[in-house]
Scaffold this motif. Structure first.
Motif, PDB file in Angstrom:
ATOM      1  N   PHE A 215     -23.512  -5.915 -30.030  1.00  0.00           N
ATOM      2  CA  PHE A 215     -24.361  -6.577 -31.012  1.00  0.00           C
ATOM      3  C   PHE A 215     -24.469  -8.069 -30.732  1.00  0.00           C
ATOM      4  N   ALA A 216     -23.370  -8.717 -30.344  1.00  0.00           N
ATOM      5  CA  ALA A 216     -23.406 -10.147 -30.040  1.00  0.00           C
ATOM      6  C   ALA A 216     -24.366 -10.443 -28.894  1.00  0.00           C
ATOM      7  N   ALA A 217     -24.300  -9.623 -27.853  1.00  0.00           N
ATOM      8  CA  ALA A 217     -25.222  -9.813 -26.733  1.00  0.00           C
ATOM      9  C   ALA A 217     -26.678  -9.583 -27.163  1.00  0.00           C
ATOM     10  N   PHE A 218     -26.894  -8.563 -27.977  1.00  0.00           N
ATOM     11  CA  PHE A 218     -28.245  -8.283 -28.466  1.00  0.00           C
ATOM     12  C   PHE A 218     -28.761  -9.421 -29.346  1.00  0.00           C
ATOM     13  N   ALA A 219     -27.912  -9.976 -30.190  1.00  0.00           N
ATOM     14  CA  ALA A 219     -28.330 -11.066 -31.065  1.00  0.00           C
ATOM     15  C   ALA A 219     -28.701 -12.305 -30.262  1.00  0.00           C
TER      16      ALA A 219
END
Length: 239
Positions: A215-219
């Motif tokens: 999720f952090a990478a996607f955000a």
């Protein structure tokens, strides 16, 4: 023989007082209680027991406080808009509106697209994360991002206005966005990770951690995409 009068020693009574203190009032005698010694007046500290506005904005709140979370999210967006106004100071005019809307747009995209997707994935992993808790963590992360960007707005305005090259102004603006976004993501991951670690099982923690990393990478990718498409300063001022 003349009779001599017998001299008797004169004894002083407590009421009469001794030779050294015949005129001393009864209140000053040794057996009288001592008068209290006045000390320095202690003034109440102004604002004692009251939190600052920043501390109240970032404080943890019950997950059921929907109105408070929405208000905190809105404050974060408003503070992020100040950073957008600072970026728009390079071109002026309509650029103010484009940047003021573009900076918080990435936060809205992450909150409306990334966080719900993360909640669904964690639900599939049987993680104890419900939408109210996800909303509370998202609002707190948005407030933290807004505080950082709002604090960097004056310095950013100075750099982007005085920079001789468009690439330098774009780099300085992007650096501030990266700092604010990193703080927000760290706050969000910390809050969500604390909930999962406190109430989740050992087997589900590793899978939930992997989901948070993804999720952090996607955000990050989503925020950069939104900023690149909506902020003219990152494209040399082209609207």
């Amino acid at each position: 023989m003349q009779a001599q009068a017998t001299c008797f020693p004169v004894t002083s009574s407590p009421e009469a007082g001794t030779d050294a203190g015949l005129n001393e009032p009864a209140e000053r005698r040794d057996d009288a209680p001592a008068a209290p010694v006045p000390g320095p007046a202690v003034e109440p500290t102004a604002g004692a027991g009251h939190r600052s506005w920043t501390a109240a904005l970032l404080a943890e709140r019950p997950a059921s406080d929907l109105r408070g979370d929405l208000a905190r999210f809105g404050v974060g967006l408003g503070l992020a808009s100040l950073y957008g106004l600072a970026l728009g100071a390079r071109q002026g005019g309509a650029s103010f509106a484009h940047h003021a809307a573009g900076v918080p747009a990435a936060m809205v995209a992450v909150a409306c697209v990334g966080v719900p997707a993360l909640t669904i994935v964690l639900t599939l992993f049987d993680a104890p994360l419900d939408p109210p808790r996800a909303l509370s963590a998202t609002a707190r992360a948005a407030a933290a991002t807004g505080l950082v960007l709002g604090g960097l707005a004056p310095a950013s305005a100075l750099f982007v206005v005085t920079s001789g090259a468009d690439a330098t102004a774009a780099l300085m603006g992007l650096l501030g966005l990266a700092v604010g976004g990193a703080v927000g993501i760290c706050v969000l991951l910390r809050d969500l990770g604390a909930v999962l670690q406190r109430e989740g099982g050992v087997a589900g923690v590793s899978r939930s951690t992997a989901a948070l990393v993804v999720f952090a990478a996607f955000a990050v990718v989503l925020a950069l995409r939104v900023w690149w498409g909506m902020l003219p300063i990152l494209k040399g001022g082209a609207l």
